[in-house]
Design a protein around this motif. Structure first.
Motif: not given
Lengths: 423, 423
Positions: A5-7, A191-193, A196-197
Motif C-alpha cells: 500500500t502507498a501508506e 510502484e510509481r507511487e 511520488q512519495i
C-alpha cells in the motif's frame, strides 16, 4: 512481489529518509582519506559480488525479453564481467579525485576581529531517480559519497534485481571500510507511487537529480518539493558563419550530428549565414546526405538545396536524437544568437568562424550552459571536461550549469570565529 | 483602480516578461563601467524625484492610517528625505562594488587543445516579491542590475504609490545613462492573482526571491515553477558550554536576543550544558530577566530557575520575534548539535565555549548557513559580512546559503575555444 500500500511505502520511505539524514551527518564528518578507503572497498566488493550481480541481471534480462523491451533498452540493461569491472574502476577513479568538501572558498577578517571562513560542505541527502541503467546505481552512489553525501536511489523497474544486487555489494564493501548504514539506499519498490512519495521528502532530501528522458524529468519537476537539478533536452545548434573554414566546419558538423546521435549533446539544428548561403548550403547539404542524415530545410535553405525535405517551423524546437537535422538560413551571427536563445534548450551550441568579432558576439550572446567556437558540441561531458565522474548535465542556472561532477555536489557554510563580538 | 481581469493581467505580465528578458540579454553585454554610470544616474534621479516620491508616499500613508495599519508597518512604509537619501546612497554603494559578472572562475586547457573558461554571467531576469517596504524597491533593483540582471518587482499593496514613484525615478535615471527599457519593471496591480501569474513565468524568470514573513514565502514556494531562494524563518540558537566564559556568553546572549528581537538572526532558544547547569542556568535566567526577556524553561532548566515559565516541547520550533526565549538543558555539545539540527531552521547558531574541541564539534556538526564561536548571531547580515548590499539571507543549500549579495546573483557558463576538435 506482494501488493504494497502507498501508506506502507510512505512509512518505510520516511524511515529511509531519517536513516539517510543521520548517515549524511556522519559522512560529513569523515576525513578525505576515510572516503577514499570506503570507495575503494566498495569497488572491491562490486567485483567480488560478480556472480550474484550477473545472476540478478540475468533475471532482469529474462523479464526484459519476456516484456519485449527494445534492443536499445536491453543493451543498456545488460551487464557482463567487463561492464561490472568498468563500474568498479569508475568507483576507484572517483576515489582518487580531489575531495570537494572542506575547501575554504574564501577567508576574511572583519574590522571588528571576526574571522569568517566560507567552507564547502556536503549537501546532505541526494535523491537520484533514473531509468533502467544499472551502471547509474554505482556511478551515482560513488559520486555522491565522494562529496560526503548520503544517497537514495530509485532506478527503473526493469533493472530492479540488478540494482538490489549492486546496492548490496556497495553496502557490504562500504561497511567493511566504515560506511555508515543508510548512506546508500535503494527504494525497494517498483510502484510509481514510491517516486511520488520520494518527491515530497524535502525534509530529508536536499536535492533530486533525475536522469533519463524528458518525460521522467518533467514528472520529477512537477512533483518535487525540493530543488531539482536537470536538463530536459539538448536542442544543440551549429552556426556556420560566412568566415568559417568550410572543411573544419563540415567535420565538426558531421561529428556533432553523427558520432552518437542519440545523446543530449548531439546537434539538432544547423544555421547558415545568409551572406555565404550560396556556397555553404550546397556543401552542408551534400556532406549531411553523404553521412545518411535527413535534412529538413527552410525555404531559403531549399533554394540552394532543393532536394532537402520541407521544414515546419515547430521542428526548430525538435530534439531528434537520430539522423535528422533542421537547417535554416539566418541573417548573420546576431540572428543566429537570437534564434538559438528562442528555439534552443540552453545546453550546448557552436559557431564555426574565423572572424574574431563574430566569435565573440556568439560566445557572449548565446545563453547556454556551454558555448563553443570551432569545436564539436559533443565535448559537453564531465569526462571530456576533465571532471572525472559526471552525475549529469544541467541546463538550469541555479547552483550548477553544464556538466556536473563531484564539485557540484557540495554547498558551503560560513564558519565565524570571534572573541565576544556583539552588535 | 478599475476592475482588472486575471486574463488581462496574464497577457500584460507576459509582455513584461518578454521585455525583461530582452533587456536582460542586453544588460548582460554592458561593460562594468556602464553599469556603474547607470546606477549612479539612478541614485541622482531618486534624489531629484524627492517631491514626487514624498507625495506618493503621503498617499500610501493616508491609506495606511485609514486602514489602521500597525505602527510597525506604518514605520516601515514611511519615507522622509533622510530615508530617500539613504536609498540613493545605497545605489551609489552598490555601484562601487566589484562587478560580479565576467569573472573567470577557472580556466584550463584539455589535452586535445580545447581551452575551457568557466565565466560568471548574469542569471537573467529576477523576480522579487516583497511586503510594504519601499526601500526594497530601490535596494533590490540596484543589486540585480549591478549583477547584470533585469528585475520584475512586486511589492506589498500598501506601498503601491511609493513603489510606482520610485520605479519611475529609477527608470528615468537609468535611461539617461543607457538603461534598457524593461530592465526594471514594477507589477502595476495589487491583486493577489498577479503574484500567482508571476510565479508561473518560468519562461522568463530565472529565479524568484521572496522577502517578507513566513506566510508570503510559503505562498511563493508553493506556487513557483522556477527556483526560489529563501529562508522561512530564523530559529537561531545559543549553546553555552561548560567551558564558556560566562561574562562573554551572557553579553552575546543578550545581544542576540534583545538588540533587535524582531529580525531573523535574533536568538530564539538558549541551550545550557548539563555539566554546568547549576552555575549557568541561574546566571542566564537572572540576566535575561533583567533585560525584560520572558524565559520558557524545560523541566531541568526550571530546577535551577524555578521562576521561569513552563516550556512546551513545540515551543522549541518557535520563532518568537519578540522578548521571549526557549531555554533547555542538554547533555553537552553533541546533544546541542542534535537539538539544533532537529528543531532549528538552518539559519545561524552560536556556541560560547573556551574548549577548542567543543567549538570544533559544534562548528562542524551544526548544519546551518552560519555557525559562530563566541560571537553574536546578529552578525548574519550582508553588511556585517562586508558584502555591501544584501538581497536576503538563504537557508537553502543550493546556489546560495547565508547572506546573499551581488556575487550570488550570477551563474556561470563554459566558453570553449577550439580549432576544429571533434570526438
Amino acid at each position: 512481489m506482494e501488493n504494497i500500500t502507498a501508506e506502507y511505502m510512505a512509512q518505510q520511505l520516511e524511515l529511509m529518509g531519517e536513516k539517510a539524514l543521520r548517515a549524511a551527518r556522519e559522512l560529513a564528518l569523515l576525513s578525505a582519506d576515510a572516503k577514499v578507503k570506503m570507495l575503494n572497498s566498495m569497488a572491491d566488493a562490486v567485483e567480488a559480488a560478480m556472480p550474484e550481480i550477473l545472476q540478478a541481471n540475468a533475471a532482469d534480462m529474462n523479464n526484459a525479453v519476456a516484456n519485449d523491451l527494445s534492443s536499445a533498452m536491453q543493451d543498456r540493461l545488460r551487464l557482463d564481467e567487463g561492464r561490472i569491472k568498468t563500474m568498479a574502476d569508475g568507483l576507484r577513479t572517483v576515489a582518487q579525485q580531489s575531495d570537494p568538501a572542506g575547501k575554504v572558498i574564501s577567508s576574511f577578517t572583519r574590522p571588528n576581529g571576526l574571522v569568517i571562513n566560507k567552507v564547502t560542505v556536503p549537501l546532505g541527502v541526494i535523491g537520484i531517480i533514473y531509468e533502467a541503467r544499472p551502471n547509474v546505481t554505482v556511478d551515482a552512489a560513488g559520486i555522491c559519497l565522494k562529496a560526503g553525501n548520503a544517497v537514495i536511489l530509485r532506478g527503473g523497474k526493469e533493472a530492479f534485481n540488478s540494482n538490489i544486487a549492486l546496492a548490496a555489494a556497495l553496502d557490504r564493501g562500504g561497511q567493511a571500510a566504515g560506511l555508515i548504514a543508510g548512506a546508500v539506499q535503494i527504494v525497494p519498490w517498483t510502484e510509481r507511487e514510491a517516486v511520488q512519495i520520494m518527491l515530497k521528502m524535502d525534509k530529508y532530501l536536499s536535492v533530486i537529480i533525475p536522469r533519463g528522458g524528458e518525460g521522467l524529468i518533467r514528472t520529477v519537476v512537477a512533483g518535487a518539493t525540493m530543488p531539482v537539478i536537470k536538463h530536459y533536452k539538448g536542442v544543440c545548434h551549429a552556426y556556420l558563419d560566412k568566415s568559417c573554414d568550410l572543411e573544419s566546419a563540415l567535420k565538426i558538423l558531421i561529428n556533432g550530428k553523427c558520432q552518437r546521435p542519440g545523446v543530449c549533446n548531439a546537434l539538432e539544428t544547423v544555421l547558415i549565414d545568409r551572406a555565404a548561403a550560396d556556397v555553404l548550403v550546397p556543401a552542408v547539404f551534400k556532406t549531411l546526405c553523404e553521412n545518411k542524415v535527413t535534412v529538413f530545410g527552410d525555404e531559403e535553405f531549399r533554394k540552394y538545396a532543393p532536394d532537402a525535405e520541407v521544414l515546419a517551423e515547430e521542428q526548430l524546437f525538435n530534439e531528434y536524437l537520430d539522423l535528422r537535422i533542421s537547417a535554416k538560413v539566418v541573417d548573420g551571427v546576431t540572428a543566429a544568437v537570437e534564434h538559438i536563445n528562442f528555439y534552443g534548450s540552453h545546453h550546448s551550441e557552436m559557431i564555426s568562424a574565423e572572424d574574431a568579432a563574430a566569435v565573440e558576439t556568439f560566445l557572449n550572446g548565446v545563453d547556454s550552459a556551454v558555448v563553443y567556437a570551432n569545436a564539436s558540441t559533443r565535448f559537453t561531458d564531465g569526462g571530456e571536461f576533465g571532471m572525472g565522474a559526471e552525475i549529469g548535465i544541467s541546463t538550469d542556472k541555479l547552483h550548477a550549469r553544464g556538466p556536473m561532477g563531484v564539485d557540484e555536489l557540495v554547498t558551503y557554510k560560513y564558519i565565524v570565529r570571534g572573541n565576544g563580538q556583539v552588535r
